[in-house]
Design an enzyme around this catalytic site. Structure first.
Site, PDB file in Angstrom:
ATOM      1  N   HIS A 190     -33.292   6.632  -3.031  1.00 20.34           N
ATOM      2  CA  HIS A 190     -33.565   7.352  -4.281  1.00 20.34           C
ATOM      3  C   HIS A 190     -33.791   6.415  -5.470  1.00 20.34           C
ATOM      4  O   HIS A 190     -34.594   6.689  -6.340  1.00 20.34           O
ATOM      5  CB  HIS A 190     -32.432   8.331  -4.594  1.00 20.34           C
ATOM      6  CG  HIS A 190     -32.701   9.693  -4.048  1.00 20.34           C
ATOM      7  ND1 HIS A 190     -31.718  10.578  -3.708  1.00 20.34           N
ATOM      8  CD2 HIS A 190     -33.853  10.324  -3.780  1.00 20.34           C
ATOM      9  CE1 HIS A 190     -32.256  11.684  -3.249  1.00 20.34           C
ATOM     10  NE2 HIS A 190     -33.557  11.564  -3.282  1.00 20.34           N
ATOM     11  N   ARG A 209     -36.742  17.063  -9.112  1.00 20.99           N
ATOM     12  CA  ARG A 209     -35.459  16.886  -8.417  1.00 20.99           C
ATOM     13  C   ARG A 209     -34.342  17.245  -9.391  1.00 20.99           C
ATOM     14  O   ARG A 209     -33.786  16.376 -10.072  1.00 20.99           O
ATOM     15  CB  ARG A 209     -35.316  15.438  -7.947  1.00 20.99           C
ATOM     16  CG  ARG A 209     -36.278  15.019  -6.831  1.00 20.99           C
ATOM     17  CD  ARG A 209     -36.055  13.576  -6.423  1.00 20.99           C
ATOM     18  NE  ARG A 209     -36.647  13.244  -5.151  1.00 20.99           N
ATOM     19  CZ  ARG A 209     -37.811  12.594  -4.992  1.00 20.99           C
ATOM     20  NH1 ARG A 209     -38.504  12.223  -6.033  1.00 20.99           N
ATOM     21  NH2 ARG A 209     -38.261  12.324  -3.783  1.00 20.99           N
ATOM     22  N   ARG A 263     -36.900  22.272  -7.712  1.00 23.08           N
ATOM     23  CA  ARG A 263     -36.066  22.343  -6.507  1.00 23.08           C
ATOM     24  C   ARG A 263     -34.623  22.546  -6.943  1.00 23.08           C
ATOM     25  O   ARG A 263     -34.141  21.851  -7.853  1.00 23.08           O
ATOM     26  CB  ARG A 263     -36.211  21.029  -5.745  1.00 23.08           C
ATOM     27  CG  ARG A 263     -35.254  20.907  -4.593  1.00 23.08           C
ATOM     28  CD  ARG A 263     -35.586  19.720  -3.735  1.00 23.08           C
ATOM     29  NE  ARG A 263     -34.982  18.500  -4.250  1.00 23.08           N
ATOM     30  CZ  ARG A 263     -35.171  17.313  -3.693  1.00 23.08           C
ATOM     31  NH1 ARG A 263     -35.970  17.187  -2.644  1.00 23.08           N
ATOM     32  NH2 ARG A 263     -34.587  16.247  -4.188  1.00 23.08           N
ATOM     33  N   GLU A 266     -38.067  19.705   5.733  1.00 23.28           N
ATOM     34  CA  GLU A 266     -37.656  18.300   5.774  1.00 23.28           C
ATOM     35  C   GLU A 266     -36.655  18.019   6.894  1.00 23.28           C
ATOM     36  O   GLU A 266     -36.142  16.910   7.014  1.00 23.28           O
ATOM     37  CB  GLU A 266     -37.082  17.867   4.418  1.00 23.28           C
ATOM     38  CG  GLU A 266     -35.972  18.740   3.899  1.00 23.28           C
ATOM     39  CD  GLU A 266     -35.493  18.340   2.500  1.00 23.28           C
ATOM     40  OE1 GLU A 266     -35.783  17.225   2.054  1.00 23.28           O
ATOM     41  OE2 GLU A 266     -34.810  19.160   1.873  1.00 23.28           O
ATOM     42  N   ASN A 315     -39.770  12.333   3.387  1.00 21.46           N
ATOM     43  CA  ASN A 315     -38.723  11.302   3.300  1.00 21.46           C
ATOM     44  C   ASN A 315     -37.575  11.635   4.246  1.00 21.46           C
ATOM     45  O   ASN A 315     -37.098  10.787   5.002  1.00 21.46           O
ATOM     46  CB  ASN A 315     -38.168  11.192   1.872  1.00 21.46           C
ATOM     47  CG  ASN A 315     -39.227  10.772   0.880  1.00 21.46           C
ATOM     48  OD1 ASN A 315     -40.272  10.283   1.281  1.00 21.46           O
ATOM     49  ND2 ASN A 315     -38.979  10.963  -0.401  1.00 21.46           N
ATOM     50  N   ASP A 316     -37.121  12.880   4.176  1.00 24.75           N
ATOM     51  CA  ASP A 316     -36.043  13.279   5.081  1.00 24.75           C
ATOM     52  C   ASP A 316     -36.576  13.592   6.470  1.00 24.75           C
ATOM     53  O   ASP A 316     -35.927  13.290   7.474  1.00 24.75           O
ATOM     54  CB  ASP A 316     -35.296  14.495   4.517  1.00 24.75           C
ATOM     55  CG  ASP A 316     -34.266  14.065   3.483  1.00 24.75           C
ATOM     56  OD1 ASP A 316     -33.518  13.111   3.768  1.00 24.75           O
ATOM     57  OD2 ASP A 316     -34.228  14.645   2.387  1.00 24.75           O
ATOM     58  N   ARG A 328     -32.553   6.594   6.074  1.00 30.90           N
ATOM     59  CA  ARG A 328     -33.579   6.135   5.131  1.00 30.90           C
ATOM     60  C   ARG A 328     -33.075   5.102   4.133  1.00 30.90           C
ATOM     61  O   ARG A 328     -33.862   4.442   3.470  1.00 30.90           O
ATOM     62  CB  ARG A 328     -34.204   7.335   4.401  1.00 30.90           C
ATOM     63  CG  ARG A 328     -33.278   8.044   3.464  1.00 30.90           C
ATOM     64  CD  ARG A 328     -33.849   9.380   3.018  1.00 30.90           C
ATOM     65  NE  ARG A 328     -34.289   9.372   1.635  1.00 30.90           N
ATOM     66  CZ  ARG A 328     -34.675  10.450   0.967  1.00 30.90           C
ATOM     67  NH1 ARG A 328     -34.715  11.634   1.565  1.00 30.90           N
ATOM     68  NH2 ARG A 328     -35.063  10.368  -0.273  1.00 30.90           N
ATOM     69  N   CYS A 348     -44.672  16.264  -0.358  1.00 32.13           N
ATOM     70  CA  CYS A 348     -44.171  15.553  -1.535  1.00 32.13           C
ATOM     71  C   CYS A 348     -43.389  14.293  -1.202  1.00 32.13           C
ATOM     72  O   CYS A 348     -42.798  13.688  -2.081  1.00 32.13           O
ATOM     73  CB  CYS A 348     -43.303  16.478  -2.385  1.00 32.13           C
ATOM     74  SG  CYS A 348     -41.745  16.871  -1.601  1.00 32.13           S
TER      75      CYS A 348
HETATM   76  C1  PEP Z   1     -38.187  14.375   0.876  1.00 36.89           C
HETATM   77  O1  PEP Z   1     -37.166  14.485   1.572  1.00 36.89           O
HETATM   78  O2  PEP Z   1     -39.295  14.029   1.338  1.00 36.89           O
HETATM   79  C2  PEP Z   1     -38.150  14.608  -0.576  1.00 36.89           C
HETATM   80  C3  PEP Z   1     -39.243  14.597  -1.291  1.00 36.89           C
HETATM   81  O3  PEP Z   1     -36.968  14.814  -1.158  1.00 36.89           O
HETATM   82  P1  PEP Z   1     -35.911  13.665  -1.491  1.00 36.89           P
HETATM   83  O4  PEP Z   1     -36.609  12.335  -1.422  1.00 36.89           O
HETATM   84  O5  PEP Z   1     -35.386  13.965  -2.854  1.00 36.89           O
HETATM   85  O6  PEP Z   1     -34.873  13.851  -0.410  1.00 36.89           O
HETATM   86 MG    MG Z   2     -35.405  15.437   0.925  1.00 38.00          MG
END
Ligand code: PEP
Ligand code: MG
Length: 587
Positions: free
Chosen positions: A193, A299, A335, A442, A465-466, A476, A513
């Site tokens: 993050h 976020r 979100r 995700e 990302n997740d 991650r 995203c």
């Molecule tokens: C994701 O998981 O791809 C996402 C955009 O959310 P975050 O990175 O905040 O978990």
């Molecule tokens: Mg996520």
């Protein structure tokens, strides 16, 4: 000159004197000027006096309530407070090595702990706990009058770069980045993050350096080269020249604005929607400036950082309203809080650290009661946020999105809460327009049941990302496995395609995203897989617009068909290079 290689997560090159932050031990380590020695020694002595007074008070109250035997524990700590091994040694470190008092106390603690660890007698070995307790008290009292590391960082006399073992987004968000020019951390990956935040702040950053915070000394001259994923200590003249040249040559964001302000289109005219991912309401201006059509991911959990109280309904309403009005007529997708129980509990654990709600826990894969699971388990928090969101929805184009969803049941439960919140607001006379409700895809379970989930919601946003971390079983934030975190793994491409098709069959919009979208080498492939909506860090929109304008949909579809027949990441990468050729824009 010494060089460390890591993962470049935010481009640009900067130079400054190192300030070391040990986030896990919660101490900042920086070089002090010789003229500050007396000031530091004064703080240390004051901390000792305060600690002594507190220990006397605690001792007296324990003696009164529990008797003298238990109170004797604190006698040991009072004796240690005057032991030459502790405060006087820390004072010597301050004067001899020109470090701040917090760091000197921490250093002494580590040395003393090592001695205790070698003691064979288990009773004596356990006394380490008393030393830790006392050192914690000394550090706490050193912080008296200093509100947060941000204040400490503001006391620095010269331009600095921050070297940390780990850096939580909440702390990164509080740093004055006009004084701190860039940062490097031992922990982290591209989707950590804090890395995401660095890109949105446009602060050069390198992460995943393993040992940098231990090996770099405070006050050393350090170059952070986010473009080339390197950190250089004590740079030679040639490197310094390059830093100066690149800082001078750095294209101002405005170079992109002419092209970027126009909505993105492929060379054949196909419209592609590019929205911004943002973490703070203040980022709206940057998003608009970068040419975002709307906000594809806000976020909102970043509202919970900073060490203050959780914003109440009115405060949240004001923020959400400011967002939809600020982006009008663009669409804003907010979100709901994507935190887990531990993060929520931690956020108030140490106000001096700004309520660091993503401390060590951020390094785990965070599969507990998180996102929508937490919302359903803590309905008050959820309802307050929903009320604020629905109230704000009258002021612009708003969509509500739930994170970390795994099942149809969860969506139905959440929708029941939504209905109830709307009914209550209407009874109170508050008008509530229709607001699309969507979910993040995700988690693999959600992706594999995307056809079922699509019937329950108004839109999907694919959070790669997740999704990558859970599909590939790669944490991650863990730099030891960051090589395995591979967006181009065939499993990821198939899963993205599957979700896109499920949304298409149900005729609901789907966007992507995750950080993958902001990679200009991967974005055209995603378009070839049938996606036409993306949300990314504002800084990536200009390049994305340019890159897309050079491609035709037919070619990208053909590229995606070829890629889907390939079996290894290496083959896929080669196909992308061969299939896309060179861009006119320098990436
Ligand atoms: C994701 O998981 O791809 C996402 C955009 O959310 P975050 O990175 O905040 O978990
Ligand atoms: Mg996520």
């Amino acid at each position: 000159m010494k060089r460390f290689s890591g993962i470049g997560v935010s481009p640009g090159v900067v130079c400054g004197r190192a300030v070391i932050l040990m986030q896990r031990a919660q101490v900042l380590r920086y070089r002090i000027l010789p003229s500050r020695i007396d000031h530091e020694l004064g703080r240390l002595e004051q901390s000792r006096q305060r600690s002594r007074q507190q220990l006397h008070d605690i001792r007296a109250s324990v003696a009164e309530r529990r008797g003298p035997d238990l109170a004797a524990i604190f006698d040991a700590q009072l004796l240690m407070l005057d032991d030459p091994m502790l405060v006087p040694r820390a004072a010597a470190l301050v004067s001899d090595t020109l470090v701040n008092a917090e760091w000197a106390v921490q250093q002494v603690f580590e040395d003393v702990s090592a001695v205790f660890d070698e003691i064979a007698d288990p009773y004596l070995r356990e006394r380490k706990g008393d030393v830790a307790d006392l050192v914690g008290r000394l550090k706490m009292n050193l912080r008296e009058g200093v509100v947060s590391p941000r204040d400490l960082l503001q006391q620095l006399d010269e331009a600095s770069v921050l070297i940390a073992d780990d850096l939580t987004p909440s702390l990164a968000a509080q740093v004055d980045w006009t004084k701190v020019r860039g940062f490097a951390t031992d922990a982290g990956s591209r989707t950590y993050h804090t890395a995401i935040l660095a890109r949105s702040l446009e602060v050069p950053a390198v992460v995943g350096l393993h040992v940098a915070s231990e090996e770099i000394q405070p006050g050393e001259l350090v170059v952070i080269d986010g473009t080339n994923a390197a950190v250089i200590v004590d740079p030679d003249e040639e490197t310094l020249d390059r830093v100066i040249r690149e800082a001078h040559d750095r294209r101002p964001a405005a170079v992109w604005t002419e092209a970027a302000r126009r909505p993105a289109r492929l060379a054949d005219g196909t419209a592609i929607r590019l929205d911004a991912n943002i973490e703070f309401p203040e980022d709206l201006a940057a998003a608009r400036y970068a040419g975002a059509e709307g906000v594809g991911l806000y976020r909102s959990e970043f509202l919970l950082t900073g060490g203050h109280e959780i914003p109440d309904e009115d405060e949240q309403y004001a923020i959400y309203r400011q967002m939809v009005e600020g982006m009008a007529p663009g669409l804003v997708t907010i979100r709901t809080f994507d935190v887990d129980e531990d993060q929520l509990a931690l956020r108030s654990a140490d106000p001096a650290l700004g309520g660091s709600w993503i401390a060590d826990e951020e390094r785990g894969s965070r599969q507990g009661r998180r996102g929508l699971r937490l919302a359903l388990a803590q309905p008050d928090l959820f309802r307050t946020q929903l009320r604020a969101l629905f109230r704000a929805s009258c002021h612009g184009q708003l969509r509500i999105m739930f994170p970390f969803v795994t099942s149809v049941e969860q969506i139905r439960q959440a929708r029941a809460v939504v209905r109830d919140v709307i009914a209550t607001l209407e009874r109170e006379g508050v008008p509530v327009p229709a607001v699309p409700i969507g979910v993040m895809i995700e988690i693999p379970a959600a992706a594999y049941t995307a056809d079922l989930l699509a019937r329950e919601v108004d839109f999907f946003t694919i959070g790669t990302n997740d999704l990558i971390q859970y599909c590939l079983a790669v944490d991650r934030a863990d730099e030891r496995v960051s090589m395995l975190y591979e967006p181009l793994h065939p499993a990821i491409l198939r899963v993205v395609l599957m979700v896109r098709r499920a949304a298409g069959r149900q005729r609901i919009p789907v966007s992507l995203c995750g950080e993958m979208a902001s990679d200009p080498a991967i974005l055209p492939l995603l378009v070839g897989l049938g996606l036409t909506e993306f949300s990314m860090t504002p800084g990536a929109i200009g390049v994305a617009t340019q890159v897309l304008s050079e491609r035709r949909l037919d070619d990208l579809r053909a590229l995606a068909r070829r890629v889907l027949t390939l079996t290894t990441v290496e083959d896929i990468e080669q196909e992308l290079v061969a299939g896309l050729g060179r861009y006119s824009v320098k990436l």
